[in-house]
Scaffold this active site. Sequence first.
Site, PDB file in Angstrom:
ATOM      1  N   LYS A  33       1.018  -1.428   0.056  1.00 27.95           N
ATOM      2  CA  LYS A  33       0.141   0.163   0.041  1.00 27.95           C
ATOM      3  C   LYS A  33       0.819   1.260   0.128  1.00 27.95           C
ATOM      4  CE  LYS A  33      -1.943   0.948   3.958  1.00 27.95           C
ATOM      5  NZ  LYS A  33      -1.187   1.907   4.273  1.00 27.95           N
ATOM      6  N   THR A  34       1.844   1.268   1.077  1.00 34.93           N
ATOM      7  CA  THR A  34       2.600   2.538   1.101  1.00 34.93           C
ATOM      8  C   THR A  34       3.423   2.664  -0.329  1.00 34.93           C
ATOM      9  OG1 THR A  34       2.663   2.456   3.497  1.00 34.93           O
ATOM     10  CG2 THR A  34       4.413   3.512   2.697  1.00 34.93           C
ATOM     11  N   ASP A 216      -4.459   8.079   3.065  1.00 35.58           N
ATOM     12  CA  ASP A 216      -4.227   6.821   3.244  1.00 35.58           C
ATOM     13  C   ASP A 216      -5.210   6.001   4.420  1.00 35.58           C
ATOM     14  OD1 ASP A 216      -2.513   4.481   3.818  1.00 35.58           O
ATOM     15  OD2 ASP A 216      -1.145   5.367   4.973  1.00 35.58           O
ATOM     16  N   GLU A 217      -5.160   4.908   4.415  1.00 38.64           N
ATOM     17  CA  GLU A 217      -5.957   4.372   5.452  1.00 38.64           C
ATOM     18  C   GLU A 217      -7.678   4.820   5.461  1.00 38.64           C
ATOM     19  OE1 GLU A 217      -5.071   1.686   6.472  1.00 38.64           O
ATOM     20  OE2 GLU A 217      -2.685   1.554   7.251  1.00 38.64           O
ATOM     21  N   GLN A 247      -9.996  -4.166   7.066  1.00 35.23           N
ATOM     22  CA  GLN A 247      -9.009  -3.966   8.169  1.00 35.23           C
ATOM     23  C   GLN A 247      -9.562  -2.654   8.801  1.00 35.23           C
ATOM     24  OE1 GLN A 247      -4.733  -4.552   7.268  1.00 35.23           O
ATOM     25  NE2 GLN A 247      -5.334  -4.582   5.452  1.00 35.23           N
ATOM     26  N   ARG A 609      -0.748 -10.603  10.289  1.00 39.87           N
ATOM     27  CA  ARG A 609       0.287 -10.010  10.815  1.00 39.87           C
ATOM     28  C   ARG A 609       1.340 -10.927  10.555  1.00 39.87           C
ATOM     29  NH1 ARG A 609      -0.564  -5.902   9.584  1.00 39.87           N
ATOM     30  NH2 ARG A 609      -2.369  -6.924   8.621  1.00 39.87           N
TER      31      ARG A 609
END
Length: 664
Positions: A33-34, A216-217, A247, A609
């Site tokens: 994503k980043t 973002d997010e 998420q 995770r």
Amino acid sequence: MDKIFQGLNNKQGEAVRAIRGPVLVISGPGSGKTRCLTHRIAYLISQGVKPSEIIAITFTNKAAGEMRERIQKLLGAVSARPTIGTFHSVCLRILRKEISVLGYGNGFSILDDSDQLGIIKKIMVNLEIDPKRFHPRAILSKISRLKTNLIPPEDFEPKDFFSKIVAKAYTNYQTELKKINGLDFDDLIVLTVRIFKKYPNTLEKYQNAWRYVLVDEYQDTSHDQYTLVTLLAQKHRNIFAIGDDAQSIYAFRDADIKNILNFQKDYPDAKIIFLEQNYRSTKNIITAAQHVISNNQNQIPKELWTENNKGEKILIREALNEKDEASFIIDTIEGLTTQGYRINDCAVLYRTHAQSRAIEEALIARGFPYQIVGGIKFYERKEIKDILAYLRVITNPSDIVSFERIYNIPPRGIGPSTLQKIITAEGSNLISATGILAKEMKGTRQGVGLEQLYKLLKDFHSKKSRKLSEFIQYIVRRVGYEDYLLNTFKKSGSSDSVEDRIENLKELLTVAKKHDSLKNGKGIEKFLEEIALLQDSDPPSLKASEGHSKLKDTGNRVVLMTAHSSKGLEFPIVFIAGMEEGLFPHSRSLIDPKELEEERRLCYVAVTRAKEKLIVSYARYRHIFGLTEYNLPSRFIGEMPSNILDVKTSIGNFYSDEDDIIQY
């Protein structure tokens, strides 16, 4: 151009190139994503977009810093850079220029949580509200929620008795904040939105300044944040939202999943791109996560996949109780160290903080060092807050909250009644009011103390243009703060506490030195702004266990944290403890379908995770919250395909591999 697209897969490349109009990128866990976000910014600039026309908004200072670093590597030395910051830092930047239209001064202070609570408590006393019936924090929480939903005091329509109490407190709270020229964190966004709505020309100025808006997010946005972004993108419609509805786990912080689910309703012409390739986890882990989340009804359908190897089966372990569960976890970690893993490759996740107790006790008994989310945050420690309060009063003499904190620290013989005379004096400058009252009370014990305080603050004000770190050292020395700590905490017999506090003050200087190059008092202003933003947007720090002589390796620690705290992190080995009905999913969610779906999303986050190994445990019975609970295994275990599970149950000390012992 080659550098921008190097290492991107086809879908990431598509998202980077889609620079016109509204775009929503659904980015699964571990899908880059980043990378996608930062490479898109670089691509915009390569296509002739001015860096100053780009704004990227995220939720944490850490994420913003990482984005800046990545963009710098991609672009190299450029004269201008895009605006990258958190919602609060962006709004702070706007308010420093525009807030005067709402009747505030540009030098406003930002109040932290305890300062806000102090104001609410004072208001409750004035309104004769019984704190035993109505907890101050509950009132403050309700006010915060109203602000998040952009409901000002005058528009709030209370429907029950508690709401009527809140309505009175809310009105007085905002009046008090304006009186001291102070804002709380909610105000940073709320007042920015108010200016944009009330003054269209101001809004248009920022719309034209930032023609490309990246968020973002996006799944974590609340109503006020969503409104801010919508207003900024309204004119040019170049909004790029990236996130993952699966998420969305922060409803308790007012995150609204509808914002990402309804993106296409808000922008019917939006381009939707899915990043479904996972680069983090094994196929078995991805399969487990995909099967769990597929049971949610309210979601944007997606299909995670990976080219990683299949990996080991997911171990499901039934324990007799929480002690047995903790022993199993420590035994497993110890076994993994013989296979070449370090103990800091292991993270133990749980649904509630209370679950950590048994695990901590087992770690300590076996001599394993660990890190745990908790403890007092650095900037919330008394000694830090005291020195910061001095800085705030020097920069904003109207800041009653900070003044109340330091007027008698160290003790100067100034009592509460004298303090009230200062606060109620004509004019808002508390330093000047102290000097006037000192003359009026000359010859009295209080007068001597007031004269000392007045000279001290005037002296500080005259020297605030010094290098910030030197100035803070001067304040500590001039106030005699270290002697004050020694005198205060020697009485409690805690000499270690004094040393720790003095070390904390030294650490404050380390932070302050970053602003030493700023002159004319600007360093203080930037320093206080940075600290205020850090306190709100960053997650709690990991605190190492202390005082245990059996620690085996102080540089290598097991990580313990809640599933919520694990978002954005990854570990080779993840343990999820307490996977039981009523615990994970939490008992509150069992009667509310929306909350149950959020619990499932939280499980999805916890599972993803893990990079190499996922180990899930549950207990037949558990002592928690002072009760003994007998719970069934979590439904989330039952939602994972049985062919990728390695189920081990226990009867006493006997372990078996009979899958059918667990009933779902």
